[in-house]
Design an enzyme around this catalytic site. Structure first.
Site, short mmCIF file in Angstrom:
data_model
loop_
_atom_site.label_atom_id
_atom_site.label_comp_id
_atom_site.label_asym_id
_atom_site.label_seq_id
_atom_site.Cartn_x
_atom_site.Cartn_y
_atom_site.Cartn_z
N GLU B 29 0.84 -1.19 0.00
CA GLU B 29 0.00 0.00 0.00
C GLU B 29 0.88 1.25 0.00
O GLU B 29 1.70 1.42 0.91
CB GLU B 29 -0.90 0.00 1.24
CG GLU B 29 -1.89 -1.15 1.22
CD GLU B 29 -2.45 -1.49 2.61
OE1 GLU B 29 -2.25 -0.71 3.55
OE2 GLU B 29 -3.07 -2.56 2.73
N GLU B 70 -4.74 -6.35 2.50
CA GLU B 70 -3.56 -7.14 2.88
C GLU B 70 -3.67 -8.58 2.40
O GLU B 70 -2.67 -9.21 2.05
CB GLU B 70 -3.37 -7.11 4.41
CG GLU B 70 -2.79 -5.82 4.94
CD GLU B 70 -3.81 -4.68 5.02
OE1 GLU B 70 -5.03 -4.96 4.90
OE2 GLU B 70 -3.40 -3.52 5.19
N PHE B 93 1.60 -2.04 8.85
CA PHE B 93 1.74 -2.24 10.30
C PHE B 93 1.54 -3.72 10.58
O PHE B 93 0.60 -4.32 10.06
CB PHE B 93 0.70 -1.43 11.08
CG PHE B 93 0.92 0.06 11.00
CD1 PHE B 93 1.69 0.71 11.97
CD2 PHE B 93 0.37 0.81 9.97
CE1 PHE B 93 1.90 2.09 11.89
CE2 PHE B 93 0.57 2.18 9.89
CZ PHE B 93 1.35 2.82 10.86
N ASP B 95 0.33 -5.08 12.91
CA ASP B 95 -0.98 -5.26 13.54
C ASP B 95 -2.05 -5.73 12.55
O ASP B 95 -3.09 -6.24 12.95
CB ASP B 95 -1.41 -3.93 14.17
CG ASP B 95 -0.28 -3.26 14.96
OD1 ASP B 95 -0.39 -3.19 16.19
OD2 ASP B 95 0.72 -2.83 14.33
N PHE B 96 -1.81 -5.52 11.24
CA PHE B 96 -2.82 -5.90 10.24
C PHE B 96 -2.67 -7.34 9.76
O PHE B 96 -3.32 -7.77 8.82
CB PHE B 96 -2.72 -4.98 8.99
CG PHE B 96 -2.81 -3.51 9.29
CD1 PHE B 96 -3.37 -3.03 10.47
CD2 PHE B 96 -2.34 -2.57 8.36
CE1 PHE B 96 -3.43 -1.66 10.73
CE2 PHE B 96 -2.41 -1.21 8.62
CZ PHE B 96 -2.95 -0.75 9.81
N HIS B 139 -1.93 -0.13 16.14
CA HIS B 139 -0.79 0.20 15.28
C HIS B 139 0.52 0.23 16.06
O HIS B 139 1.45 0.92 15.68
CB HIS B 139 -0.97 1.57 14.61
CG HIS B 139 -2.20 1.71 13.78
ND1 HIS B 139 -3.45 1.88 14.32
CD2 HIS B 139 -2.37 1.68 12.44
CE1 HIS B 139 -4.35 1.97 13.34
NE2 HIS B 139 -3.71 1.85 12.19
#
Lengths: 372, 337
Positions: B29, B70, B93, B95-96, B139
């Site tokens: 991204e 993702e 991140f 976290d994703f 994040h």
């Protein structure tokens, strides 16, 4: 003399920005002779003795033991007894800050690069400020080394002449692809670099493998060479310790390199983690491993080195051979009958130009002064 | 040698490896850096400026600006990898990871094993980790323990710009999937980084401080804190060895066990919650293989078992600090059976 001479933190190598004073060998009021051991200085990479820049009396000690100071900072003052205390105090007060500021501003010379035979060769040139003409000196490091190996020599030798330290192909900042890793191949690159820089004739000094290359240069390209000095040079017939070569090639981590590096120095405490880190970092660069293996096989081939010895008597240029008596990498060769001036440094190992830097510098300078 | 930031080191590595090998592609991204906004290509060089300039030199076929999905990025990257490309996919991140984990742990990580060694998956997933960025609970996590848990994934946590370049070069040339974790607060740190390419092998810890009284194992940003503590305590004649394993999978178990055998005392610093963490993993390893050498219980300095707080004072309290590490070292040093 009545001049006041400053004793300053030396600059040993490109990366040195500060030095730690670890010992004074003299106290205030002691007489010192030029070249005598004065103090011990340590950089992050190496420790060495600082020699007295002039003869006189150590009149002032400005820096105390364990103090870390920038390169160029004032450590002490040498003068004779005719200088008054008030003059000395005024001098110290004025110079203390001035030198540090000066050193911080001074631009350190940086290495340059040239292209020869499709390969990039990195070199560092140091020359006296008022330098005009004269025979330049070319320094060639040993197997696995780089131009920084001359950190205790190049600046000192450059007081009398222009001094060029080269990085060999496969080493330092030069191309890692080595077109021809043999003695003749590497010598050809050195010769081409000397021509490309317009230096010839030159004096050439080499350490270890660089010594063999210096001798081979004088043999193959006599028109380029005025005089040769070798320090623990290969090429005089004695074998190179394969434990060192193979150990160096195999070591991928600091702890594997430590015992190998210990073969280089008599004083093992000279080996610092920064020194080992630098060696590991160089070995990790793309192409270095292949280059070192190829050079170890071709240029350090015992047959090639003996063949060089057998032709030493045809070299026209005068030769100075220096050896460390405690060298564990290249043992002292049988030098009787060889056409050279030989000196053995009793307390030095393979890195004699580092361990006995002052003596090596003096011997080379005296030899070159005579041959120029 | 030139001083470069962690960000420059990674950017330079991507340039060098893309020039060296046409199979290397970058996707993620905004990796083209603002393309599509005002129409200007490469306006700011990616979310954290790391991919700056790549689109200009290598074009949109090798620097693929993806939609915000993702699962598609990781699925496409894993597929491209088994088909002969060497993708460097960006998970903005870590976290994703939840929306694309099947593609990573149940697909990419298992291809080589399930196809009997006939398939290679040379995939790098670059991702950002770490708290302290004031980016709240979704994040700010580290999560490398989750990837370390999965057989078939290699997990890299560089702590400085020099290691970042050498480890990323190794990751791109490696034939297995690699999770490359970049701590957000390290991007502006600098180190001497050679211009030439080099590799650092996985599974080789770096001993960043030598010492004999106590050993600290610390990863990523925590390695800096550990060094700081070691330097401070040296002045009190407490000699601290600091080990930065650099990769959690493979893990340089020998260097850690050797340090425990030499010092008898171990502090593990891990910027993640304590349960099923790398700290626990290493503690278990040491108890199994070097129990007899221990002179004190192993101390673990981790985050608490909570999400990362958004309130700045609480976030600061959440992260292991030099003060907490120092206290742990003093505690193991003071321990009397």
């Amino acid at each position: 003399m009545s001049a006041i001479v400053p004793v300053r933190v030396p600059k040993w190598g490109l990366a040195m920005t500060e030095g730690k004073l670890t010992a004074w060998h003299k106290t205030v009021g002691d007489k010192v002779a030029k070249g005598e051991d004065l103090a011990d200085i340590e950089s992050s990479k190496i420790a060495n003795v600082l020699e007295a820049p002039e003869s006189g009396v150590l009149r002032r000690i400005v820096a105390h033991v364990d103090e870390t100071l920038p390169v160029g900072a004032l450590l002490g003052v040498i003068a004779d007894m005719s200088a008054s205390d008030s003059d000395l105090d005024a001098y110290v007060a004025e110079m203390k800050d001035k030198f540090a500021a000066e050193a911080a501003e001074a631009e350190a010379p940086l290495p340059d690069k040239i292209n020869v035979h499709g390969q990039t060769i990195q070199y560092l040139k140091l020359a006296p400020a008022d330098f005009e003409g004269g025979v330049p000196l070319v320094l060639i490091h040993g197997f696995g080394g780089d131009l920084n190996n001359w950190l205790f020599n190049q600046a000192e030798l450059a007081k009398e002449r222009a001094v060029y330290a080269f990085d060999l192909p496969g080493h330092g900042g030069s191309s890692k692809a080595v077109a021809d890793p043999s003695l003749d191949g590497l010598t050809g690159v050195v010769a081409a670099a000397i021509r490309a820089l317009g230096l010839s004739p030159v004096n050439v000094a080499g350490h270890s493998l660089g010594g063999a290359l210096a001798l081979n240069l004088a043999l193959k390209y006599p028109e380029l060479v005025n005089a040769v000095a070798t320090i623990c040079g290969a090429g005089y017939g004695s074998a190179v310790n394969r434990d060192y070569v193979n150990g160096y090639l195999a070591a991928a981590r600091r702890k594997d390199l430590q015992p190998v590096a210990e073969l280089l120095f008599t004083d093992k405490s000279l080996i610092t983690r920064d020194m080992l880190d630098d060696m590991i970092k160089m070995k990790r660069l793309d192409g270095v491993e292949e280059a070192l293996h190829a050079i170890a096989k071709a240029a350090l081939d015992p047959v090639a080195l003996v063949a060089l010895r057998d032709r030493l008597d045809t070299i026209k240029a005068p030769i100075l051979g220096l050896w460390g008596a405690k060298d564990e990498v290249i043992l002292l060769p049988e030098i009787i009958g060889l056409p050279l001036t030989a000196h053995i440094l009793p307390d030095a190992g393979h890195m004699a130009h580092m361990e006995a830097a002052g003596e090596v510098n003096k011997l080379i300078e005296a030899f070159l002064a005579e041959k120029d | 040698m030139a001083k470069k930031t962690f960000r420059q080191a990674i950017n330079e590595t991507l340039f060098q490896e893309m020039r060296r090998d046409p199979r290397v592609i970058v996707m993620g991204e905004d990796v083209a850096g603002g393309q599509g906004g005002s129409g200007q290509i490469d306006a700011y060089g990616g979310p954290l400026g790391v991919t700056k300039g790549l689109i200009g030199e290598f074009g949109a076929s090798r620097v693929i600006d993806t939609p915000i999905t993702e699962s598609a990025i990781m699925g496409a990257a894993a597929g491209a990898a088994v088909n002969g490309l060497r993708p460097v996919a960006e998970l903005m991140f870590v976290d994703f990871f939840g929306v694309c984990f099947d593609q990573i742990y149940n697909q990419a990580a298992k291809f080589r094993y399930m196809f009997g060694g006939k398939a290679k998956t040379p995939l790098v997933i670059r991702t950002t980790i770490g708290a302290g960025f004031r980016a709240a609970a979704q994040h700010s996590q580290t999560l490398y323990p989750i990837f370390t848990h999965v057989p078939g994934l290699k997990v890299v946590i560089p702590s400085n710009a020099y290691d970042a370049k050498g480890l990323l070069t190794q990751a791109i040339r490696d034939d297995d999937p690699v999770i490359f974790c970049e701590h957000k607060l390290l991007y502006d740190t600098t180190a001497d980084v050679p211009d030439d390419a080099y590799t650092i092998p996985f599974g080789e810890a770096e001993i960043t401080r030598d010492g004999d009284d106590v050993a600290i194992v610390a990863f990523g940003r925590m390695a800096h804190f550990a060094n700081e503590v070691a330097d401070k305590l040296t002045k009190e004649k407490i000699s601290v060895r600091v080990i930065d394993p650099r990769t959690t999978s493979p893990l340089d178990e020998d260097t850690i066990i050797e340090a425990v055998e030499d010092t008898g005392r171990l502090v593990i610093v891990d910027e993640s919650p304590p349960r099923c963490s790398i700290a626990r993993d290493i503690a278990g390893l040491v108890v199994e293989h070097a129990f007899g050498a221990l002179k004190a219980p192993i101390a673990q300095v981790t985050c608490p078992h909570t999400p990362v707080p958004f309130a700045p004072p609480l976030e600061d309290l959440y992260i292991p600090s030099p003060a907490k590490i120092e206290a742990a070292v003093r505690k193991v040093m003071a321990y009397k059976g």
